[in-house]
Write a protein that holds these residues in place. Structure first.
Motif, PDB file in Angstrom:
ATOM      1  N   GLN A 187      20.327  11.151  17.561  1.00 16.56           N
ATOM      2  CA  GLN A 187      19.244  10.566  18.187  1.00 16.56           C
ATOM      3  C   GLN A 187      18.646   9.621  17.260  1.00 16.56           C
ATOM      4  O   GLN A 187      18.173   8.520  17.609  1.00 16.56           O
ATOM      5  CB  GLN A 187      18.167  11.733  18.826  1.00 16.56           C
ATOM      6  CG  GLN A 187      17.129  11.017  19.546  1.00 16.56           C
ATOM      7  CD  GLN A 187      17.607  10.589  20.727  1.00 16.56           C
ATOM      8  OE1 GLN A 187      18.823  10.765  21.495  1.00 16.56           O
ATOM      9  NE2 GLN A 187      16.840   9.874  21.488  1.00 16.56           N
ATOM     10  N   TRP A 188      18.271  10.033  16.224  1.00 19.34           N
ATOM     11  CA  TRP A 188      17.524   9.359  15.070  1.00 19.34           C
ATOM     12  C   TRP A 188      18.405   9.145  13.978  1.00 19.34           C
ATOM     13  O   TRP A 188      19.466   8.687  14.051  1.00 19.34           O
ATOM     14  CB  TRP A 188      16.340   9.741  14.795  1.00 19.34           C
ATOM     15  CG  TRP A 188      15.151   9.320  15.783  1.00 19.34           C
ATOM     16  CD1 TRP A 188      15.148  10.077  17.162  1.00 19.34           C
ATOM     17  CD2 TRP A 188      14.220   8.561  15.758  1.00 19.34           C
ATOM     18  NE1 TRP A 188      13.995   9.470  17.730  1.00 19.34           N
ATOM     19  CE2 TRP A 188      13.469   8.121  16.990  1.00 19.34           C
ATOM     20  CE3 TRP A 188      13.956   7.316  14.848  1.00 19.34           C
ATOM     21  CZ2 TRP A 188      12.537   7.406  17.275  1.00 19.34           C
ATOM     22  CZ3 TRP A 188      12.760   6.402  15.164  1.00 19.34           C
ATOM     23  CH2 TRP A 188      12.128   6.623  16.385  1.00 19.34           C
ATOM     24  N   SER A 221      20.553  17.886  13.230  1.00 19.88           N
ATOM     25  CA  SER A 221      22.116  18.295  13.155  1.00 19.88           C
ATOM     26  C   SER A 221      22.373  18.755  11.724  1.00 19.88           C
ATOM     27  O   SER A 221      23.171  19.592  11.748  1.00 19.88           O
ATOM     28  CB  SER A 221      22.968  16.963  13.821  1.00 19.88           C
ATOM     29  OG  SER A 221      22.626  16.964  15.030  1.00 19.88           O
ATOM     30  N   VAL A 274      22.098  14.403  19.398  1.00 20.73           N
ATOM     31  CA  VAL A 274      21.711  13.314  20.340  1.00 20.73           C
ATOM     32  C   VAL A 274      20.901  14.146  21.453  1.00 20.73           C
ATOM     33  O   VAL A 274      21.372  15.111  21.991  1.00 20.73           O
ATOM     34  CB  VAL A 274      22.694  12.015  20.769  1.00 20.73           C
ATOM     35  CG1 VAL A 274      23.564  12.816  21.914  1.00 20.73           C
ATOM     36  CG2 VAL A 274      21.747  11.197  21.468  1.00 20.73           C
ATOM     37  N   ASN A 275      19.710  13.570  22.102  1.00 18.88           N
ATOM     38  CA  ASN A 275      19.150  14.215  23.039  1.00 18.88           C
ATOM     39  C   ASN A 275      19.760  14.104  24.286  1.00 18.88           C
ATOM     40  O   ASN A 275      20.373  13.074  24.754  1.00 18.88           O
ATOM     41  CB  ASN A 275      17.825  13.555  23.280  1.00 18.88           C
ATOM     42  CG  ASN A 275      16.806  13.447  22.097  1.00 18.88           C
ATOM     43  OD1 ASN A 275      17.086  14.286  21.098  1.00 18.88           O
ATOM     44  ND2 ASN A 275      15.708  12.881  22.306  1.00 18.88           N
ATOM     45  N   GLU A 321      14.912   6.103  23.965  1.00 17.00           N
ATOM     46  CA  GLU A 321      13.892   6.781  23.170  1.00 17.00           C
ATOM     47  C   GLU A 321      12.477   5.946  23.415  1.00 17.00           C
ATOM     48  O   GLU A 321      12.814   4.583  23.240  1.00 17.00           O
ATOM     49  CB  GLU A 321      14.201   6.859  21.700  1.00 17.00           C
ATOM     50  CG  GLU A 321      13.285   7.328  20.754  1.00 17.00           C
ATOM     51  CD  GLU A 321      13.199   8.987  21.051  1.00 17.00           C
ATOM     52  OE1 GLU A 321      12.603   9.734  21.990  1.00 17.00           O
ATOM     53  OE2 GLU A 321      14.024   9.751  20.369  1.00 17.00           O
ATOM     54  N   TYR A 335       9.585  11.919  15.816  1.00 22.05           N
ATOM     55  CA  TYR A 335       9.561  10.724  15.154  1.00 22.05           C
ATOM     56  C   TYR A 335       7.874  10.228  15.369  1.00 22.05           C
ATOM     57  O   TYR A 335       7.317   9.191  14.759  1.00 22.05           O
ATOM     58  CB  TYR A 335      10.221   9.582  15.883  1.00 22.05           C
ATOM     59  CG  TYR A 335      10.105   9.387  17.060  1.00 22.05           C
ATOM     60  CD1 TYR A 335       9.081   8.459  17.800  1.00 22.05           C
ATOM     61  CD2 TYR A 335      10.590  10.317  18.287  1.00 22.05           C
ATOM     62  CE1 TYR A 335       9.060   8.283  18.767  1.00 22.05           C
ATOM     63  CE2 TYR A 335      10.506  10.086  19.465  1.00 22.05           C
ATOM     64  CZ  TYR A 335       9.436   9.105  19.959  1.00 22.05           C
ATOM     65  OH  TYR A 335       9.175   9.053  21.326  1.00 22.05           O
TER      66      TYR A 335
HETATM   67  C1  FAD Z   1      13.536  15.791  26.154  1.00 21.89           C
HETATM   68  C2  FAD Z   1      13.099  15.493  24.693  1.00 21.89           C
HETATM   69  C3  FAD Z   1      11.844  14.589  24.413  1.00 21.89           C
HETATM   70  C4  FAD Z   1      11.345  14.344  23.235  1.00 21.89           C
HETATM   71  N1  FAD Z   1      10.433  13.611  23.046  1.00 21.89           N
HETATM   72  C5  FAD Z   1       9.705  13.570  21.586  1.00 21.89           C
HETATM   73  C6  FAD Z   1       8.521  12.581  21.777  1.00 21.89           C
HETATM   74  O1  FAD Z   1       7.770  12.292  22.543  1.00 21.89           O
HETATM   75  N2  FAD Z   1       7.998  12.305  20.372  1.00 21.89           N
HETATM   76  C7  FAD Z   1       8.705  12.660  19.281  1.00 21.89           C
HETATM   77  O2  FAD Z   1       8.249  12.688  18.125  1.00 21.89           O
HETATM   78  N3  FAD Z   1      10.100  13.330  19.425  1.00 21.89           N
HETATM   79  C8  FAD Z   1      10.586  13.755  20.626  1.00 21.89           C
HETATM   80  N4  FAD Z   1      11.626  14.415  20.661  1.00 21.89           N
HETATM   81  C9  FAD Z   1      12.634  14.702  19.544  1.00 21.89           C
HETATM   82  C10 FAD Z   1      13.252  13.249  19.025  1.00 21.89           C
HETATM   83  O3  FAD Z   1      13.768  12.479  20.217  1.00 21.89           O
HETATM   84  C11 FAD Z   1      14.554  13.873  18.541  1.00 21.89           C
HETATM   85  O4  FAD Z   1      15.318  14.421  18.975  1.00 21.89           O
HETATM   86  C12 FAD Z   1      14.070  14.443  17.164  1.00 21.89           C
HETATM   87  O5  FAD Z   1      13.600  13.478  16.215  1.00 21.89           O
HETATM   88  C13 FAD Z   1      15.670  14.743  16.346  1.00 21.89           C
HETATM   89  O6  FAD Z   1      16.438  13.771  15.909  1.00 21.89           O
HETATM   90  P1  FAD Z   1      17.639  13.843  14.992  1.00 21.89           P
HETATM   91  O7  FAD Z   1      18.185  12.395  15.053  1.00 21.89           O
HETATM   92  O8  FAD Z   1      17.412  14.402  13.861  1.00 21.89           O
HETATM   93  O9  FAD Z   1      18.305  14.752  16.241  1.00 21.89           O
HETATM   94  P2  FAD Z   1      20.136  14.889  16.406  1.00 21.89           P
HETATM   95  O10 FAD Z   1      20.567  15.194  14.839  1.00 21.89           O
HETATM   96  O11 FAD Z   1      20.736  13.891  17.300  1.00 21.89           O
HETATM   97  O12 FAD Z   1      19.963  16.520  17.271  1.00 21.89           O
HETATM   98  C14 FAD Z   1      19.421  16.298  18.668  1.00 21.89           C
HETATM   99  C15 FAD Z   1      19.349  17.838  18.925  1.00 21.89           C
HETATM  100  O13 FAD Z   1      18.373  17.880  20.047  1.00 21.89           O
HETATM  101  C16 FAD Z   1      18.909  19.135  20.942  1.00 21.89           C
HETATM  102  N5  FAD Z   1      18.932  18.859  22.356  1.00 21.89           N
HETATM  103  C17 FAD Z   1      19.094  17.761  23.011  1.00 21.89           C
HETATM  104  N6  FAD Z   1      18.698  17.659  24.117  1.00 21.89           N
HETATM  105  C18 FAD Z   1      17.789  18.754  24.333  1.00 21.89           C
HETATM  106  C19 FAD Z   1      16.984  19.269  25.288  1.00 21.89           C
HETATM  107  N7  FAD Z   1      16.797  18.653  26.503  1.00 21.89           N
HETATM  108  N8  FAD Z   1      16.417  20.254  24.985  1.00 21.89           N
HETATM  109  C20 FAD Z   1      16.224  21.180  23.815  1.00 21.89           C
HETATM  110  N9  FAD Z   1      17.177  20.675  22.827  1.00 21.89           N
HETATM  111  C21 FAD Z   1      17.797  19.522  22.884  1.00 21.89           C
HETATM  112  C22 FAD Z   1      20.418  19.165  20.474  1.00 21.89           C
HETATM  113  O14 FAD Z   1      20.788  20.483  20.591  1.00 21.89           O
HETATM  114  C23 FAD Z   1      20.503  18.611  19.033  1.00 21.89           C
HETATM  115  O15 FAD Z   1      20.665  19.683  18.282  1.00 21.89           O
HETATM  116  C24 FAD Z   1      12.181  14.473  22.102  1.00 21.89           C
HETATM  117  C25 FAD Z   1      13.472  15.242  22.150  1.00 21.89           C
HETATM  118  C26 FAD Z   1      13.689  15.581  23.425  1.00 21.89           C
HETATM  119  C27 FAD Z   1      15.044  16.441  23.667  1.00 21.89           C
END
Ligand code: FAD
Length: 410
Positions: free
Chosen positions: A103-104, A109, A153-154, A234, A288
């Motif tokens: 996602q970011w 992960s 990813v979300n 996002e 974020y």
């Molecule tokens: C529905 C949603 C809304 C969000 N809104 C915000 C926000 O408004 N402000 C903010 O700062 N951050 C928000 N986030 C968090 C942000 O978008 C990223 O998920 C976070 O920063 C992690 O990024 P990453 O690259 O490390 O995640 P990644 O390494 O890509 O991992 C994402 C993880 O999210 C988990 N995941 C995916 N979808 C869901 C879900 N529907 N429910 C539970 N777990 C899930 C997966 O299992 C995975 O482990 C939101 C996340 C979700 C799922």
């Protein structure tokens, strides 16, 4: 059953063996929270026995949860704790080697992978996408780094993460890392002491404005020029939604250009009544919202959260949190515009977006802008749709934040 040592008795259900006699609710039926159900998955397990105490939408128990998970409640007189919850450390970071397709930058992960590789846990509760549809969530107990990476990813839809708790008793899993959003974590924390686990680590995501799969379709149709090809999106700190399409192209749309009249009803009622944006019960939060553009924002709430961060800290480019601007006037104007369902023409939305991006709130101030905007909107929604619940459903920190603004009277 080897119940984890509860840090406080306050979240223990009165009869902590009730789940041994219970059965999951049948799929598709009405859930105890009715229209406010966020489909967190608890009711799909025998731990539905504790739904009255556990469900975030039947019994708001944030103070007790904070006390049980972190040893204290947030300090309401400290602005950063008031907004972002109990904390030992707050920082911004990005993985120096970002994970492709995350996602970011993939900090979440990577922590999941390292938790398995180092033997900290036996499994990671995370969410894959359905093979048929990239946005339909399929919760899993991942046992290998490859499975964790496949769940990156979300899936921006309500996800029944907790349904996999039903697999725990026969799984051999004793130490678990659970990744989840606030409503899932509130229910998980409430039943934590009754789970057959020796250790539970909770890695929280902030979450706001989630939708059902059908709601997502409406949102994408209304906001993107090519809704069928969106693979990732996002709401970013530049006040624009960034859509990524299957061919790799990016489309950005200013928040202020959204079709508010259409989108007013698109968010799930659970999310419109939620005040746990920043995931109060997690050990470590990774989002974020409090970071500058392109970076992630982390809140370490307790020593377990630091242990999770230790797994990846040497791989991170870390910077302190910063803050710029004054959000308050923009929040008040947003409350009034949202209530009147004002829709700006796209050219004007671009102009407003240009100014806000350059001169608007940044870093922690952006995070507070987003919290203020969502809490006031949700308080109003709750008052209008579930008036009798308002008093008991609003945690003290949310009441204090909302009181800073003038809400429309009816
Ligand atoms: C529905 C949603 C809304 C969000 N809104 C915000 C926000 O408004 N402000 C903010 O700062 N951050 C928000 N986030 C968090 C942000 O978008 C990223 O998920 C976070 O920063 C992690 O990024 P990453 O690259 O490390 O995640 P990644 O390494 O890509 O991992 C994402 C993880 O999210 C988990 N995941 C995916 N979808 C869901 C879900 N529907 N429910 C539970 N777990 C899930 C997966 O299992 C995975 O482990 C939101 C996340 C979700 C799922």
């Amino acid at each position: 059953m080897t119940a984890a040592e509860p840090s406080s008795p306050s979240l223990l259900p009165a009869d902590a063996r009730a789940h041994l006699r219970a059965r999951p609710l049948p799929p598709g039926g009405v859930r105890p929270a009715k229209d406010l159900c966020s489909d967190c998955g608890l009711c799909d397990t025998r731990w539905v026995a504790y739904v009255r105490q556990a469900c975030a939408f039947l019994d708001q128990h944030m103070d007790a949860m904070e006390r049980a998970s972190h040893g204290r409640t947030r300090d309401l007189d400290d602005e950063n704790e008031l907004y972002f919850g109990v904390q030992r450390r707050m920082l911004t970071a990005r993985l120096r080697a970002p994970i492709d397709g995350a996602q970011w930058t993939g900090i979440v992960s990577r922590i999941g992978v390292r938790a398995l590789e180092t033997g900290l846990v036996d499994a990671v509760l995370c969410v894959r996408a359905s093979p048929e549809d990239r946005f339909t969530p399929v919760p899993i107990l991942a046992r290998t780094p490859e499975e964790v990476l496949a769940a990156r990813v979300n899936k921006p839809t309500l996800s029944p993460n907790l349904k996999v708790l039903e697999e725990l008793p026969d799984s051999g899993i004793r130490r678990l890392l659970a990744i989840g959003v606030g409503c899932q974590v509130q229910a998980l924390r409430a039943v934590e002491a009754t789970l057959p686990l020796e250790a539970l680590y909770v890695l929280g995501l902030p979450c706001v404005d989630n939708v059902s799969r059908e709601g997502l379709r409406t949102f994408l149709n209304s906001a993107s020029r090519s809704p069928q090809t969106v693979v990732h999106y996002e709401f970013m700190q530049d006040f624009r939604i960034h859509f990524r399409h299957a061919d790799g192209t990016e489309e950005t749309v200013p928040f202020f250009g959204l079709d508010t009249p259409t989108l007013k009803d698109v968010f799930a009622p659970s999310c419109l009544s939620c005040f746990d944006y920043t995931n109060a019960g997690a050990d470590l939060v990774v989002g974020y919202m409090g970071a500058t553009f392109g970076r992630q924002w982390l809140v370490v709430r307790n020593p377990r959260g630091q242990r999770l961060l230790d797994l990846v800290e040497s791989e991170l480019d870390i910077a302190p949190v910063t803050s710029r601007g004054d959000r308050r006037q923009a929040v008040q104007q947003g409350i009034d515009a949202y209530d009147k369902a004002v829709r700006l023409p796209m050219w004007l939305a671009e102009v407003v977006g240009w100014f806000v991006e350059r001169f608007g709130p940044r870093g922690l101030e952006y995070g507070k802008f987003s919290i203020d905007s969502h809490f006031t909107r949700n308080a109003l929604w709750l008052r209008r749709n579930h008036g009798a619940m308002v008093e008991r459903h609003l945690p003290a920190f949310a009441q204090r934040i909302i009181a800073r603004y003038r809400l429309p009277s009816s």
